[in-house]
Design an enzyme around this catalytic site. Structure first.
Site, mmCIF file in Angstrom:
data_model
loop_
_atom_site.group_PDB
_atom_site.id
_atom_site.type_symbol
_atom_site.label_atom_id
_atom_site.label_comp_id
_atom_site.label_asym_id
_atom_site.label_seq_id
_atom_site.Cartn_x
_atom_site.Cartn_y
_atom_site.Cartn_z
ATOM 1 N N TYR A 1 -5.258 10.963 4.013
ATOM 2 C CA TYR A 1 -3.899 11.161 3.530
ATOM 3 C C TYR A 1 -3.923 11.882 2.175
ATOM 4 O O TYR A 1 -4.961 12.311 1.710
ATOM 5 C CB TYR A 1 -3.159 9.827 3.491
ATOM 6 C CG TYR A 1 -3.121 9.164 4.849
ATOM 7 C CD1 TYR A 1 -2.603 9.851 5.956
ATOM 8 C CD2 TYR A 1 -3.654 7.903 5.060
ATOM 9 C CE1 TYR A 1 -2.597 9.273 7.222
ATOM 10 C CE2 TYR A 1 -3.647 7.319 6.319
ATOM 11 C CZ TYR A 1 -3.123 8.007 7.398
ATOM 12 O OH TYR A 1 -3.134 7.448 8.651
ATOM 13 N N GLN B 1 0.844 -1.185 0.000
ATOM 14 C CA GLN B 1 0.000 0.000 0.000
ATOM 15 C C GLN B 1 0.885 1.242 0.000
ATOM 16 O O GLN B 1 1.678 1.454 0.919
ATOM 17 C CB GLN B 1 -0.916 0.040 1.221
ATOM 18 C CG GLN B 1 -1.916 1.191 1.136
ATOM 19 C CD GLN B 1 -2.700 1.391 2.415
ATOM 20 O OE1 GLN B 1 -2.137 1.802 3.424
ATOM 21 N NE2 GLN B 1 -3.985 1.108 2.372
ATOM 22 N N GLY C 1 -8.992 -6.626 9.542
ATOM 23 C CA GLY C 1 -7.862 -5.871 10.055
ATOM 24 C C GLY C 1 -7.404 -6.384 11.402
ATOM 25 O O GLY C 1 -6.619 -7.328 11.502
ATOM 26 N N ARG C 2 -7.896 -5.761 12.466
ATOM 27 C CA ARG C 2 -7.416 -6.080 13.806
ATOM 28 C C ARG C 2 -7.453 -7.562 14.177
ATOM 29 O O ARG C 2 -6.551 -8.031 14.884
ATOM 30 C CB ARG C 2 -8.187 -5.258 14.836
ATOM 31 C CG ARG C 2 -7.864 -3.765 14.760
ATOM 32 C CD ARG C 2 -8.491 -2.995 15.902
ATOM 33 N NE ARG C 2 -8.134 -1.572 15.854
ATOM 34 C CZ ARG C 2 -8.333 -0.724 16.844
ATOM 35 N NH1 ARG C 2 -8.905 -1.140 17.966
ATOM 36 N NH2 ARG C 2 -7.971 0.535 16.720
ATOM 37 N N ARG D 1 -7.501 2.232 -2.329
ATOM 38 C CA ARG D 1 -8.366 2.189 -1.149
ATOM 39 C C ARG D 1 -9.107 3.514 -1.018
ATOM 40 O O ARG D 1 -8.504 4.587 -1.134
ATOM 41 C CB ARG D 1 -7.542 1.931 0.120
ATOM 42 C CG ARG D 1 -8.414 1.542 1.314
ATOM 43 C CD ARG D 1 -7.592 1.277 2.553
ATOM 44 N NE ARG D 1 -8.215 0.237 3.372
ATOM 45 C CZ ARG D 1 -8.119 0.154 4.689
ATOM 46 N NH1 ARG D 1 -7.433 1.061 5.369
ATOM 47 N NH2 ARG D 1 -8.703 -0.825 5.359
#
Length: 365
Positions: free
Chosen positions: A181, A99, A314-315, A228
């Site tokens: 971002y 990424q 994810g987590r 993304r």
């Protein structure tokens, strides 16, 4: 009983995946000196049973190294470091894409090398603070508004980084156009108040993102290029705006790689309306990944319904390195998630989580 599609093989472009489970990108801050290392190779190899791994955000440029200890992909040392990671994942039968994350205004000079600068579409500071190893939490500074020359140079940095990623052995590249971002900063009329061709209308605000995506796809192949997106996301001081639906409607029609759609509502962010997910699914004919708060049953339902092709976790991958096996075999998931160690600098809370069937920690092979 019908087998779960979640565990069936599939393809993303020409890339063959052994299942439809994606390990989502997660910042972990273990790249000392911004160079990938053996600890990172072990971390990703431990999780290589995922159909696809998307790495943590990796800067294409010295100006994008806004967080402490995040990796880059613009130097020879970084390429060599990432080669260890891709080799380890491939040896274990996994697939991995990098990424590319330019942090834009979500940066602090204390985290960046000398001679760099914090750049963004406009000279508007984000509200909030960022961790620095030198002085702890610090307010976000006012970034430099990018000139036309900066925009051209930054696009070239993305292309060079994508080529470096392929040299390093990655199976593809994901552009980070989410979470506040640089790429998303151009999309939003809140952070982008320019007066040139990169601002104002929806088409203008999407221009930089589409130019980067097109240039990267031309350099490494569109089948190896994804992005993304986080419509309705509010991370990094990105408030909602009236044209969100129209912006992502236009953007999803213009993109022709894979889209990775993130919904952080399970962690307290605003819900991404099902209508916008369905709109993007209708507009976009290639692979769609959706990530955010899924379990085995809801992931299967999303794939069965046609809402997406793959599901990101994810987590749960942090403290369950063997997440795929646990889900497939209905094994209990570990709840021992050490959140206070998410962004520290060593192996604790990183590579020391055990598998279900083998209590000892998997070491690099």
């Amino acid at each position: 009983m019908n087998p779960y599609k979640l565990f069936a093989s599939t393809k993303v472009g020409a890339l063959a995946l052994k299942n439809r489970i994606v390990m989502a990108p997660m910042t972990r801050c273990r790249a000392i000196g911004n160079i990938p290392n053996d600890s990172m190779a072990l971390y990703y190899q431990q999780r290589a049973t995922a159909g696809l791994i998307i790495t943590e955000g990796t800067s294409p440029s010295v100006n994008g190294l806004g967080y402490a200890r995040i990796p880059g992909i613009f130097s020879e040392a970084q390429i060599l470091g990432w080669k260890k990671v891709t080799a380890a994942v491939h040896k274990s039968g996994g697939k991995i894409v990098i990424q590319l994350m330019h942090t834009g205004r979500i940066s602090h000079m204390l985290n960046m090398p000398q001679g760099t600068e914090i750049v963004a579409p406009s000279a508007k500071a984000a509200t909030g603070q960022m961790w620095t190893d030198a002085k702890g939490l610090q307010d976000y500074p006012i970034p430099k508004a990018m000139t036309t020359e900066d925009i051209v140079a930054t696009q070239a940095e993305y292309v060079a980084a994508a080529k470096n990623a392929i040299e390093a052995g990655f199976d593809g590249v994901e552009l980070h156009g989410a979470n506040g971002y640089l790429l998303e900063e151009f999309l939003s009329p809140v952070s982008n108040v320019r007066t040139d061709k990169y601002a104002g209308s929806i088409e203008n605000r999407c221009r930089f993102v589409l130019e980067v995506a097109s240039a990267v796809a031309a350099a490494i192949g569109k089948e190896k290029t994804g992005i993304r997106l986080s419509p309705y996301g509010v991370a990094s001081d990105m408030p909602n705006y009236p044209e969100i639906d129209s912006t992502y409607d236009y953007l999803s029609k213009e993109l022709n790689n894979y889209i990775h759609l993130v919904d952080h509502s399970s962690m307290g962010a605003p819900t991404v309306p099902i209508e916008i997910k369905e709109l993007i699914r209708t507009n976009f004919k290639n692979t769609l990944i959706i990530c955010g708060g899924f379990d085995k049953e809801s992931a299967e339902a999303a794939i069965e319904s046609g809402l997406c092709d793959l599901v990101g976790f994810g987590r749960p991958f942090i403290n369950n390195p063997d997440l795929v096996e646990r889900l497939e075999n209905n094994e209990e998931l570990s709840q021992d998630l050490k959140t206070e160690l998410f962004y520290t600098a060593d192996k604790n809370g990183y590579t020391d989580y055990p598998n279900f069937t083998t209590p000892e920690v998997l070491q690099i092979q």
